[in-house]
Design a protein around this motif. Structure first.
Motif, PDB file in Angstrom:
ATOM      1  N   PRO A   1     -60.820 -67.655  28.119  1.00 33.13           N
ATOM      2  CA  PRO A   1     -60.602 -67.349  29.539  1.00 33.13           C
ATOM      3  C   PRO A   1     -60.987 -68.561  30.381  1.00 33.13           C
ATOM      4  O   PRO A   1     -61.944 -69.263  30.057  1.00 33.13           O
ATOM      5  CB  PRO A   1     -61.551 -66.178  29.789  1.00 33.13           C
ATOM      6  CG  PRO A   1     -62.649 -66.384  28.798  1.00 33.13           C
ATOM      7  CD  PRO A   1     -61.995 -66.958  27.574  1.00 33.13           C
ATOM      8  N   ARG A   2     -60.241 -68.801  31.437  1.00 36.97           N
ATOM      9  CA  ARG A   2     -60.634 -69.890  32.338  1.00 36.97           C
ATOM     10  C   ARG A   2     -62.005 -69.597  32.935  1.00 36.97           C
ATOM     11  O   ARG A   2     -62.882 -70.465  33.013  1.00 36.97           O
ATOM     12  CB  ARG A   2     -59.591 -70.038  33.437  1.00 36.97           C
ATOM     13  CG  ARG A   2     -59.914 -71.033  34.557  1.00 36.97           C
ATOM     14  CD  ARG A   2     -59.858 -72.468  34.103  1.00 36.97           C
ATOM     15  NE  ARG A   2     -61.109 -73.002  33.596  1.00 36.97           N
ATOM     16  CZ  ARG A   2     -61.240 -74.202  33.043  1.00 36.97           C
ATOM     17  NH1 ARG A   2     -60.186 -74.983  32.913  1.00 36.97           N
ATOM     18  NH2 ARG A   2     -62.398 -74.627  32.599  1.00 36.97           N
ATOM     19  N   SER A   3     -62.173 -68.363  33.370  1.00 38.40           N
ATOM     20  CA  SER A   3     -63.484 -67.920  33.846  1.00 38.40           C
ATOM     21  C   SER A   3     -63.617 -66.430  33.552  1.00 38.40           C
ATOM     22  O   SER A   3     -62.620 -65.739  33.336  1.00 38.40           O
ATOM     23  CB  SER A   3     -63.663 -68.177  35.350  1.00 38.40           C
ATOM     24  OG  SER A   3     -62.757 -67.398  36.101  1.00 38.40           O
ATOM     25  N   TYR A   4     -64.852 -65.974  33.538  1.00 43.03           N
ATOM     26  CA  TYR A   4     -65.111 -64.564  33.257  1.00 43.03           C
ATOM     27  C   TYR A   4     -66.456 -64.189  33.868  1.00 43.03           C
ATOM     28  O   TYR A   4     -67.441 -64.927  33.715  1.00 43.03           O
ATOM     29  CB  TYR A   4     -65.112 -64.302  31.749  1.00 43.03           C
ATOM     30  CG  TYR A   4     -65.368 -62.865  31.366  1.00 43.03           C
ATOM     31  CD1 TYR A   4     -64.518 -61.850  31.796  1.00 43.03           C
ATOM     32  CD2 TYR A   4     -66.456 -62.519  30.567  1.00 43.03           C
ATOM     33  CE1 TYR A   4     -64.750 -60.525  31.440  1.00 43.03           C
ATOM     34  CE2 TYR A   4     -66.690 -61.202  30.199  1.00 43.03           C
ATOM     35  CZ  TYR A   4     -65.833 -60.204  30.650  1.00 43.03           C
ATOM     36  OH  TYR A   4     -66.060 -58.901  30.301  1.00 43.03           O
TER      37      TYR A   4
ATOM     38  N   VAL B   1     -55.995 -74.243  27.506  1.00 38.60           N
ATOM     39  CA  VAL B   1     -56.844 -74.068  28.688  1.00 38.60           C
ATOM     40  C   VAL B   1     -56.354 -75.029  29.760  1.00 38.60           C
ATOM     41  O   VAL B   1     -55.815 -76.092  29.445  1.00 38.60           O
ATOM     42  CB  VAL B   1     -58.336 -74.314  28.355  1.00 38.60           C
ATOM     43  CG1 VAL B   1     -58.579 -75.760  27.967  1.00 38.60           C
ATOM     44  CG2 VAL B   1     -59.238 -73.914  29.510  1.00 38.60           C
ATOM     45  N   SER B   2     -56.525 -74.668  31.017  1.00 36.61           N
ATOM     46  CA  SER B   2     -55.988 -75.493  32.092  1.00 36.61           C
ATOM     47  C   SER B   2     -56.859 -75.420  33.336  1.00 36.61           C
ATOM     48  O   SER B   2     -57.391 -74.366  33.669  1.00 36.61           O
ATOM     49  CB  SER B   2     -54.563 -75.033  32.436  1.00 36.61           C
ATOM     50  OG  SER B   2     -54.085 -75.674  33.597  1.00 36.61           O
TER      51      SER B   2
ATOM     52  N   THR C   1     -56.650 -68.783  33.645  1.00 38.04           N
ATOM     53  CA  THR C   1     -56.500 -68.559  32.217  1.00 38.04           C
ATOM     54  C   THR C   1     -55.048 -68.771  31.793  1.00 38.04           C
ATOM     55  O   THR C   1     -54.126 -68.295  32.462  1.00 38.04           O
ATOM     56  CB  THR C   1     -56.931 -67.126  31.862  1.00 38.04           C
ATOM     57  OG1 THR C   1     -58.316 -66.963  32.193  1.00 38.04           O
ATOM     58  CG2 THR C   1     -56.738 -66.845  30.376  1.00 38.04           C
ATOM     59  N   VAL C   2     -54.855 -69.491  30.695  1.00 34.68           N
ATOM     60  CA  VAL C   2     -53.515 -69.632  30.137  1.00 34.68           C
ATOM     61  C   VAL C   2     -53.094 -68.280  29.566  1.00 34.68           C
ATOM     62  O   VAL C   2     -53.773 -67.707  28.715  1.00 34.68           O
ATOM     63  CB  VAL C   2     -53.485 -70.706  29.038  1.00 34.68           C
ATOM     64  CG1 VAL C   2     -52.145 -70.695  28.309  1.00 34.68           C
ATOM     65  CG2 VAL C   2     -53.741 -72.089  29.643  1.00 34.68           C
TER      66      VAL C   2
END
Length: 431
Positions: free
Chosen positions: A202-205, A236-237, A244-245
């Motif tokens: 996840p990009r963030s959580y 990931v980006s 999140t990709v």
């Protein structure tokens, strides 16, 4: 033939070479860093225009200096290059730009190595190969050059307008592939994306970036994987503020997902029937990290907002449930293939016995099988984070300590034997 003398020659003036120079400078070890282009050149010219770092500014940096941007923002490629140049200037790193090393070999009958460079010969007791993992772009010999398809590596891609009119097949679904495919689709192109095995964090959580979660869960310090598993594709980006990709979102935007690219014949590219499996494995990686993060929050009593919706995955798109196994590129209007499949190593200039049959360095945490030769910036050199800016800094410190230990032994005087502490040997510039 006369040559310049130094204790350590560091080849490469990117993040690895700068980190190595900082630790050698702190220890008072005479050294020279040579870089064939500008400092951090590959951040400038081997990246597309809109690229940003994959980690936030608070994380993807050296310990000794912060980026001059918001800590949670993602630095652009030029900002990263300027940061690295400023960091090198901070301690007056002895970097010589525009100097290419063409050959390094062991000296005969005396210790050390001789480096032949475009600026003359340099003799050094130790050599650090800090050229990093991005050396030779890989363009598989799948589609013939005369097939009428424009082919480039992701490192040569800069912007959509650079490509010929028509659709694009992007091969590789790591950070580069997914970002380039997304940008091309947003520009109005028809885009096909070949997706292989990958990790998908996840990009963030729960209000924390994935870099935080990999840190507190100990995943950045994961041990080096078994041979053959050194490179893990991470989707990931940090683009567009970071998100999140999600391959389902990419498909919903109009990108057609495909399995791994296979053979090409008479204008037709074939693809493996592994797309659903690859997507599912990436989902499992994603959900697994969420579950570990939840357990960490509960175990430590942290007050972080819950995100139950993050655990809900959408339905698979048709291109996953009914995958395309072959594609007539001309019939669907594809005129360009972007190969985002990584890089190979090129150590042809380093003529020492420390490479395996595939040309990969034989080393332990960067200490090579050839005494006096060290490697820095390799993926998984000592841990998962080794090829990141902060990770290479810690690996460089380890190598500087190993050089200090070797200098201590070489400083031994039989007439006045003593035990040399590494820190004292370094600062004393013993030879």
């Amino acid at each position: 033939m006369s040559s310049e003398q130094t204790e350590v020659l560091v080849v490469g003036g990117g993040q690895a070479g700068i980190a190595m120079s900082e630790h050698l400078t702190r220890g008072g070890v005479p050294h020279i860093v040579v870089e064939r282009d500008r400092i951090a050149e590959r951040w400038r010219s081997w990246r597309w225009d809109s690229l940003v770092a994959n980690g936030p500014a608070w994380h993807d940096r050296f310990p000794g200096m912060e980026f001059d941007i918001d800590a949670d923002a993602f630095a652009g490629k030029e900002q990263v290059a300027e940061y690295l140049a400023a960091y090198a200037a901070k301690f007056d790193a002895p970097i010589r730009t525009g100097v290419e090393v063409t050959r390094v070999r062991k000296n005969e009958g005396r210790p050390g190595f001789r480096a032949e460079t475009s600026d003359g010969a340099i003799d050094a007791r130790y050599v650090v190969a800090a050229t990093g993992p991005f050396q030779t772009p890989i363009v598989p010999a799948v589609v013939p050059a005369d097939a009428g398809i424009h082919q480039i590596h992701s490192s040569a891609y800069h912007r959509p307008g650079q490509l010929p009119q028509g659709g694009v097949l992007v091969v590789g679904a790591g950070s580069s592939g997914v970002q380039i495919a997304d940008e091309l689709r947003a520009s109005g192109r028809d885009v096909y994306l070949a997706v292989g095995p990958h990790d998908r964090p996840p990009r963030s959580y729960r209000g924390r970036d994935f870099c935080y979660w990999l840190g507190v869960l100990g995943k950045w310090d994961a041990a080096t994987p078994a041979a053959g598993a050194e490179h893990v594709t991470i989707a990931v980006s940090g683009a567009n503020g970071g998100r999140t990709v999600d391959f389902r979102r990419l498909a919903a935007s109009g990108i057609t997902l495909l399995g791994r690219a296979g053979a090409y014949e008479d204008g037709v590219m074939r693809f493996a029937p592994d797309l659903a499996r690859n997507i599912a494995a990436g989902d499992a990686n994603y959900l697994g990290l969420l579950q570990e993060a939840d357990a960490f929050v509960e175990r430590n009593g942290l007050d972080l907002p819950e995100e139950p919706e993050a655990h809900v995955l959408g339905a698979d798109p048709e291109c996953v449930t009914d995958p395309i196994l072959q594609l007539d590129l001309a019939a669907v209007g594809v005129t360009t293939i972007v190969w985002a499949v990584g890089f190979g190593a090129d150590y042809g200039w380093l003529e020492v016995d420390t490479f395996d049959e595939r040309g990969r360095p034989r080393h332990q945490r960067g200490v090579s099988a050839e005494p006096g030769v060290y490697f820095l910036g390799l993926p998984w050199q000592s841990r998962r984070g080794s090829s990141f800016i902060w990770g290479v800094w810690h690996d460089a410190k380890y190598l500087a300590d190993q050089i200090a230990i070797q200098r201590g032994y070489l400083a031994y005087d039989a007439a006045h034997p003593t035990i040399h502490e590494p820190a004292l040997v370094v600062s004393g510039a013993a030879r």
